[in-house]
Scaffold this motif. Structure first.
Motif, PDB file in Angstrom:
ATOM      1  N   ASN A  18       0.833  -1.380  -0.194  1.00  0.00           N
ATOM      2  CA  ASN A  18       0.048   0.001  -0.053  1.00  0.00           C
ATOM      3  C   ASN A  18       0.777   1.153  -0.002  1.00  0.00           C
ATOM      4  O   ASN A  18       0.324   2.447  -0.367  1.00  0.00           O
ATOM      5  CB  ASN A  18      -0.830  -0.056   1.260  1.00  0.00           C
ATOM      6  CG  ASN A  18      -2.101  -1.011   1.113  1.00  0.00           C
ATOM      7  OD1 ASN A  18      -2.844  -1.045   0.232  1.00  0.00           O
ATOM      8  ND2 ASN A  18      -2.104  -1.901   1.768  1.00  0.00           N
ATOM      9  N   ASN A  19       2.112   1.104   0.352  1.00  0.00           N
ATOM     10  CA  ASN A  19       3.022   2.423   0.284  1.00  0.00           C
ATOM     11  C   ASN A  19       4.388   1.812   0.564  1.00  0.00           C
ATOM     12  O   ASN A  19       4.940   1.600   1.546  1.00  0.00           O
ATOM     13  CB  ASN A  19       2.486   3.383   1.209  1.00  0.00           C
ATOM     14  CG  ASN A  19       3.625   4.527   1.362  1.00  0.00           C
ATOM     15  OD1 ASN A  19       4.366   4.614   0.292  1.00  0.00           O
ATOM     16  ND2 ASN A  19       3.479   5.356   1.996  1.00  0.00           N
ATOM     17  N   ARG A  57       3.077   2.353  -9.973  1.00  0.00           N
ATOM     18  CA  ARG A  57       1.842   1.965 -10.732  1.00  0.00           C
ATOM     19  C   ARG A  57       1.191   3.017 -10.851  1.00  0.00           C
ATOM     20  O   ARG A  57       0.813   3.825  -9.967  1.00  0.00           O
ATOM     21  CB  ARG A  57       1.223   0.789 -10.627  1.00  0.00           C
ATOM     22  CG  ARG A  57       2.245  -0.704 -10.545  1.00  0.00           C
ATOM     23  CD  ARG A  57       1.224  -1.761 -10.308  1.00  0.00           C
ATOM     24  NE  ARG A  57       1.980  -3.054 -10.108  1.00  0.00           N
ATOM     25  CZ  ARG A  57       2.040  -3.784  -9.006  1.00  0.00           C
ATOM     26  NH1 ARG A  57       0.983  -3.801  -8.434  1.00  0.00           N
ATOM     27  NH2 ARG A  57       2.691  -4.859  -9.174  1.00  0.00           N
ATOM     28  N   ASP A  59      -2.298   4.289 -12.564  1.00  0.00           N
ATOM     29  CA  ASP A  59      -3.684   3.888 -13.334  1.00  0.00           C
ATOM     30  C   ASP A  59      -4.012   4.602 -14.691  1.00  0.00           C
ATOM     31  O   ASP A  59      -3.692   5.722 -14.571  1.00  0.00           O
ATOM     32  CB  ASP A  59      -4.954   3.997 -12.204  1.00  0.00           C
ATOM     33  CG  ASP A  59      -4.786   3.169 -11.128  1.00  0.00           C
ATOM     34  OD1 ASP A  59      -4.221   1.967 -11.261  1.00  0.00           O
ATOM     35  OD2 ASP A  59      -5.759   3.313  -9.956  1.00  0.00           O
ATOM     36  N   HIS A 181       1.381  10.941  -3.657  1.00  0.00           N
ATOM     37  CA  HIS A 181       0.926  10.047  -2.843  1.00  0.00           C
ATOM     38  C   HIS A 181      -0.620  10.281  -2.334  1.00  0.00           C
ATOM     39  O   HIS A 181      -1.382   9.287  -2.196  1.00  0.00           O
ATOM     40  CB  HIS A 181       1.522  10.314  -1.245  1.00  0.00           C
ATOM     41  CG  HIS A 181       2.804   9.233  -1.015  1.00  0.00           C
ATOM     42  ND1 HIS A 181       2.695   7.875  -1.186  1.00  0.00           N
ATOM     43  CD2 HIS A 181       4.071   9.760  -0.753  1.00  0.00           C
ATOM     44  CE1 HIS A 181       4.091   7.377  -0.913  1.00  0.00           C
ATOM     45  NE2 HIS A 181       4.875   8.500  -0.901  1.00  0.00           N
ATOM     46  N   ASP A 184      -4.992   8.884  -5.985  1.00  0.00           N
ATOM     47  CA  ASP A 184      -5.655   7.521  -5.818  1.00  0.00           C
ATOM     48  C   ASP A 184      -5.105   6.674  -7.096  1.00  0.00           C
ATOM     49  O   ASP A 184      -5.139   5.381  -6.812  1.00  0.00           O
ATOM     50  CB  ASP A 184      -7.075   7.526  -5.671  1.00  0.00           C
ATOM     51  CG  ASP A 184      -7.558   7.856  -4.370  1.00  0.00           C
ATOM     52  OD1 ASP A 184      -6.821   7.678  -3.202  1.00  0.00           O
ATOM     53  OD2 ASP A 184      -8.884   7.945  -4.206  1.00  0.00           O
ATOM     54  N   HIS A 187       0.374   4.493  -7.365  1.00  0.00           N
ATOM     55  CA  HIS A 187       0.648   3.513  -6.295  1.00  0.00           C
ATOM     56  C   HIS A 187       2.099   3.249  -6.126  1.00  0.00           C
ATOM     57  O   HIS A 187       2.618   2.788  -7.087  1.00  0.00           O
ATOM     58  CB  HIS A 187      -0.220   2.272  -6.623  1.00  0.00           C
ATOM     59  CG  HIS A 187      -1.554   2.314  -7.003  1.00  0.00           C
ATOM     60  ND1 HIS A 187      -2.717   2.622  -6.213  1.00  0.00           N
ATOM     61  CD2 HIS A 187      -2.216   2.381  -8.404  1.00  0.00           C
ATOM     62  CE1 HIS A 187      -3.703   2.765  -6.902  1.00  0.00           C
ATOM     63  NE2 HIS A 187      -3.769   2.729  -8.219  1.00  0.00           N
ATOM     64  N   THR A 189       4.168   0.635  -4.645  1.00  0.00           N
ATOM     65  CA  THR A 189       3.851  -0.752  -4.376  1.00  0.00           C
ATOM     66  C   THR A 189       5.064  -1.675  -4.297  1.00  0.00           C
ATOM     67  O   THR A 189       6.138  -1.535  -4.851  1.00  0.00           O
ATOM     68  CB  THR A 189       2.471  -1.174  -4.888  1.00  0.00           C
ATOM     69  OG1 THR A 189       2.098  -2.346  -4.315  1.00  0.00           O
ATOM     70  CG2 THR A 189       2.670  -1.286  -6.363  1.00  0.00           C
ATOM     71  N   GLU A 230      -4.538  -5.447   0.617  1.00  0.00           N
ATOM     72  CA  GLU A 230      -4.467  -4.230   0.078  1.00  0.00           C
ATOM     73  C   GLU A 230      -5.535  -3.486  -0.008  1.00  0.00           C
ATOM     74  O   GLU A 230      -6.758  -3.959   0.630  1.00  0.00           O
ATOM     75  CB  GLU A 230      -3.883  -4.633  -1.526  1.00  0.00           C
ATOM     76  CG  GLU A 230      -2.612  -5.195  -1.936  1.00  0.00           C
ATOM     77  CD  GLU A 230      -2.565  -5.254  -3.325  1.00  0.00           C
ATOM     78  OE1 GLU A 230      -2.653  -4.384  -4.111  1.00  0.00           O
ATOM     79  OE2 GLU A 230      -2.479  -6.495  -3.781  1.00  0.00           O
ATOM     80  N   SER A 310      -9.202  11.455  -2.516  1.00  0.00           N
ATOM     81  CA  SER A 310      -8.139  10.963  -2.043  1.00  0.00           C
ATOM     82  C   SER A 310      -8.662   9.743  -0.780  1.00  0.00           C
ATOM     83  O   SER A 310      -7.805   8.945  -0.001  1.00  0.00           O
ATOM     84  CB  SER A 310      -7.056  11.722  -1.519  1.00  0.00           C
ATOM     85  OG  SER A 310      -7.795  12.440  -0.285  1.00  0.00           O
ATOM     86  N   ARG A 314     -11.049   3.028  -3.409  1.00  0.00           N
ATOM     87  CA  ARG A 314     -11.172   3.702  -4.706  1.00  0.00           C
ATOM     88  C   ARG A 314     -12.650   3.478  -5.337  1.00  0.00           C
ATOM     89  O   ARG A 314     -13.012   2.292  -5.086  1.00  0.00           O
ATOM     90  CB  ARG A 314     -10.129   3.602  -5.466  1.00  0.00           C
ATOM     91  CG  ARG A 314      -8.784   3.730  -4.791  1.00  0.00           C
ATOM     92  CD  ARG A 314      -7.518   3.266  -5.744  1.00  0.00           C
ATOM     93  NE  ARG A 314      -6.438   3.439  -4.998  1.00  0.00           N
ATOM     94  CZ  ARG A 314      -5.616   2.607  -4.405  1.00  0.00           C
ATOM     95  NH1 ARG A 314      -5.964   1.479  -4.439  1.00  0.00           N
ATOM     96  NH2 ARG A 314      -4.555   2.911  -3.735  1.00  0.00           N
TER      97      ARG A 314
END
Length: 322
Positions: A18-19, A57, A59, A181, A184, A187, A189, A230, A310, A314
């Motif tokens: 997640n981070n 990553r 989206d 950060h 949304d 990522h 990850t 996740e 945010s 999501r």
């Protein structure tokens, strides 16, 4: 078992998923162990091939691309990718136990036309297909893309090193990363190999609901957040939980508990063998931004989209399920 992971390992893996920019100290403070222990456990998971790499990553909708996600049954990987390429550019492929596969495709032209095409492709059984809602993120400047390029090389790189490599100030780099950060669609990850995990089973549960998904998600989070791997996805009438269970019996009990909840229409289980993301389309966007005569990366679709949020989970709309 010598190679068996424990719940602390899974908590560390979850936080990195997640981070991955969280430091060992931050992770340790979050789960109540020393940073040196966190470091040792991360190195052990990397040595065993569980954690493959730290990655960034994005989206595709965040950069203005239309996308479709499909759940396909009974396809050999080569055949499935061939079919997907007739619809667009595959950027996500996740083969699952039982002959299922989840695939994400960047669509360059009419999305509805590609949805109709998917229904007609011989030999491809599409169980579900949906288009995520595109949301406006902060307009990316060339500076943003320059920093993203460095983060793609090493997502855990220190701010002062990135500043030195890019010739930017540490203040600029820090502000940019903080902004990323908060988006949304971006990522920080890790890539991991679920087949190498011993002692737990990682899986996704896709839940169809009859009413609004948000109230149902609140109940699910109360029941199962301890096993969240996740950040879940919340869609129009569909929820996807990413979980880990001690064994198949706990996983089955979770599925049964969800099925018995009022308002649940159907529950499907996916156990991914691997998850592969393509970064080439991201690099193409960076290259275009670097050669663009304008300051900002063009997002001509922006006037037709809605503001980004945010908050987790999501959210997606325009769900289409066959």
């Amino acid at each position: 078992m010598k190679d068996k992971l424990d719940r602390l390992d899974m908590q560390i893996l979850s936080r990195l998923l997640n981070n991955c920019r969280e430091s060992e100290r931050q992770i340790g403070e979050g789960i109540g162990i020393a940073s040196g222990t966190v470091n040792a456990r991360i190195r052990r998971m990397r040595r065993r091939g569980i954690i493959l790499d730290f990655v960034v990553r994005i989206d595709p909708p965040t950069l203005g691309h239309s996308t479709l996600y499909t759940v396909v049954l009974g396809q050999r990987m080569e055949e499935m990718l061939g079919h997907m390429r007739s619809m667009g550019e595959p950027f996500l492929v996740a083969p699952c136990v039982g002959g299922f596969a989840v695939c994400g495709v960047i669509v360059r032209d009419d999305v509805q036309e590609k949805i109709e095409l998917a229904e007609k492709i011989d030999g491809m059984r599409v169980l579900s297909i949906f288009e995520p809602e595109r949301s406006v993120s902060p307009r990316f400047t060339k500076t943003d893309m320059q920093i993203i390029r460095e983060l793609m090389i090493n997502p855990r790189e220190k701010i002062d090193i990135i500043a030195k490599k890019t010739g930017l100030s540490t203040k600029t780099v820090s502000r940019c990363i903080d902004r990323l950060h908060g988006d949304d669609g971006i990522h920080f990850t890790v890539d991991y190999d679920p087949t190498k995990i011993r002692g737990f089973i990682t899986h996704a549960i896709m839940i169809q609901v009859t009413g609004e998904a948000k109230p149902m998600f609140g109940k699910l989070a109360h029941m199962f957040s301890r096993n969240f791997l996740e950040v879940p996805f919340l869609m129009e009438k569909q929820i996807v939980l990413f979980l880990y269970s001690d064994d198949i019996y706990e996983m089955d009990e979770t599925m049964q508990s969800i099925r018995e909840m009022p308002g649940v229409k159907s529950v499907d289980l996916f156990i991914a063998r691997s998850t592969k993301y393509s970064q080439e389309w991201m690099l193409d966007n960076i290259r275009k931004a670097e050669t663009s005569p304008t300051l900002h990366l063009e997002q001509q679709w922006a006037e037709n989209t809605v503001p980004a949020t945010s908050s987790a989970p999501r959210t997606f709309s325009n769900l289409r399920t066959f």
